[in-house]
Design an enzyme around this catalytic site. Structure first.
Site, PDB file in Angstrom:
ATOM      1  N   SER A 151      -0.515  -5.280   6.178  1.00  0.00           N
ATOM      2  CA  SER A 151       0.063  -6.435   6.885  1.00  0.00           C
ATOM      3  C   SER A 151       0.102  -6.297   8.402  1.00  0.00           C
ATOM      4  CB  SER A 151       1.474  -6.699   6.389  1.00  0.00           C
ATOM      5  OG  SER A 151       1.404  -7.376   5.160  1.00  0.00           O
ATOM      6  N   LYS A 186      -2.051  -8.546  10.297  1.00  0.00           N
ATOM      7  CA  LYS A 186      -1.682  -9.964  10.465  1.00  0.00           C
ATOM      8  C   LYS A 186      -1.375 -10.306  11.921  1.00  0.00           C
ATOM      9  CE  LYS A 186       0.281 -10.286   5.781  1.00  0.00           C
ATOM     10  NZ  LYS A 186       1.538 -10.182   5.019  1.00  0.00           N
ATOM     11  N   VAL A 241       2.008  -2.274   3.875  1.00  0.00           N
ATOM     12  CA  VAL A 241       2.257  -1.470   2.676  1.00  0.00           C
ATOM     13  C   VAL A 241       1.380  -0.213   2.599  1.00  0.00           C
ATOM     14  CG1 VAL A 241       3.262  -3.317   1.238  1.00  0.00           C
ATOM     15  CG2 VAL A 241       0.769  -2.923   1.205  1.00  0.00           C
ATOM     16  N   TYR A 286      -9.326 -11.716   4.241  1.00  0.00           N
ATOM     17  CA  TYR A 286      -7.963 -11.181   4.187  1.00  0.00           C
ATOM     18  C   TYR A 286      -7.928  -9.772   3.562  1.00  0.00           C
ATOM     19  CZ  TYR A 286      -3.072 -10.591   2.935  1.00  0.00           C
ATOM     20  OH  TYR A 286      -1.807 -10.071   2.795  1.00  0.00           O
ATOM     21  N   TYR A 295       9.480  -8.363   7.165  1.00  0.00           N
ATOM     22  CA  TYR A 295       9.735  -9.265   6.028  1.00  0.00           C
ATOM     23  C   TYR A 295      11.214  -9.575   5.889  1.00  0.00           C
ATOM     24  CZ  TYR A 295       5.419  -6.783   5.169  1.00  0.00           C
ATOM     25  OH  TYR A 295       4.240  -6.168   5.326  1.00  0.00           O
TER      26      TYR A 295
HETATM   27  N1  GLN Z   1      -2.761  -6.394   1.372  1.00  0.00           N
HETATM   28  C1  GLN Z   1      -1.365  -6.481   1.098  1.00  0.00           C
HETATM   29  C2  GLN Z   1      -1.057  -7.686   0.206  1.00  0.00           C
HETATM   30  O1  GLN Z   1      -1.609  -8.719   0.412  1.00  0.00           O
HETATM   31  C3  GLN Z   1      -0.605  -6.574   2.378  1.00  0.00           C
HETATM   32  C4  GLN Z   1       0.867  -6.728   2.180  1.00  0.00           C
HETATM   33  C5  GLN Z   1       1.701  -5.914   3.094  1.00  0.00           C
HETATM   34  O2  GLN Z   1       1.277  -5.011   3.787  1.00  0.00           O
HETATM   35  N2  GLN Z   1       2.971  -6.193   3.046  1.00  0.00           N
HETATM   36  O3  GLN Z   1      -0.273  -7.615  -0.690  1.00  0.00           O
END
Ligand code: GLN
Length: 305
Positions: A61, A64, A259, A189, A241
């Protein structure tokens, strides 16, 4: 500074047994959860690091924030925020519920998966490969590292199991939020989430944001100041988050987690901090990483609040 980072690692190591790697992406489940590393880059480009600072891991993430900056630079703020909102959700990062229960299916912000998938559909390029290579070049510039590329195994693992992200994409396509083919947007993505960095790369990126978009190494302006400001604001309100509120109280720094175990934090006017700690807490944030940031922020009195 070196002592402080060594102490921060020792302190945070006490907490990592509470965390687990992100096994919902099978390849990430194989990573050793006991690793912990930190790096700092200040605005003069000086570096310090400790622990597993040079181990490569996937951005997940954290990518992003780069995708958001690129989409805004490509399409302008107004166009992007026509497709994605600016409000924190209080829901997990992969939640689908608000897409249907809100008045419009516009995802609430660009840091949750739905918002990031919508943002990806706005990045310019003749095809997915071109869009990905533009995004990787941009990330290389922010991290000051020309070797950055994506991890094929992690990408394949998420591509094979990403049913929920496909659901988010399909829902938003139906609602007219996603531009272009959903599956192509999802491929972008999944690949961007698998882009590999280390803690120093993230500290560099954090330092660029800390300097309002300026490279701490060359002084070149890499992102317009307004875009740096905007992304730092999202990092405060949504970067961790549904733990962003508590994190703002305890650490008080614009930060974004992934993650893969990474966190990028930025101390405006001072420095960038990069973290690697793949044992995650129940919100999907690096358990040890949060403790490192709590330690450094309180010892150096870095909270922006
Ligand atoms: N690739 C992960 C997903 O889409 C990214 C989520 C994350 O890092 N929180 O679930």
């Amino acid at each position: 500074m070196q002592n402080l980072l060594d102490e921060a690692i020792r302190y945070a190591l006490l907490y990592i047994h509470e965390g687990k790697t992100a096994s919902y992406i099978p390849e990430l489940g194989k990573i050793d959860p006991n690793q912990l590393g930190v790096a700092i880059v200040n605005l003069e480009g000086s570096q310090w690091h400790s622990g597993a600072y040079n181990i490569a891991f996937t951005m997940q993430s954290i990518s992003k924030i780069a995708a958001l900056m690129l989409a805004i630079m490509d399409r302008g703020e107004q166009y992007v925020f026509n497709k994605v909102g600016m409000e924190p959700t209080g829901d997990p990062f992969n939640s689908i519920i608000k897409l249907e229960t809100m008045k419009t299916a516009k995802p609430l912000n660009p840091m949750i998966n739905a918002g990031a998938i919508a943002v990806d559909s706005l990045i310019l390029g003749v095809n997915t490969e071109d869009k990905l290579s533009r995004l990787i070049s941009f990330i290389r510039k922010l991290c000051h590292n020309d070797k950055i590329w994506f991890n094929e195994e992690v990408y394949k693992s998420e591509n094979a199991t990403g049913y929920r992200n496909r659901a988010l994409g399909n829902f938003m396509k139906d609602a007219g939020i996603i531009e272009g083919e959903v599956e192509e947007v999802l491929q972008l993505y999944f690949k961007q989430c698998a882009i590999e960095v280390n803690a120093i790369d993230l500290a560099m990126m954090g330092a660029v944001l800390a300097g309002d978009g300026k490279s701490p190494v060359t002084g070149e302006l890499l992102i317009p100041k307004g875009v740096a400001r905007l992304v730092k604001t999202f990092m405060v309100t949504c970067g961790m988050y549904d733990a962003s509120g508590e994190f703002a109280v305890r650490v008080g720094l614009p930060s974004k987690s992934g993650v893969g175990g990474g966190i990028v934090a930025t101390v405006p006017g001072k420095m960038g901090i990069g973290i690697f700690g793949p044992a995650l807490d129940n919100k999907g944030n690096s358990a040890g990483g949060i403790k490192i940031l709590e330690y450094i922020s309180s010892k150096l009195d870095l909270s922006i609040f």
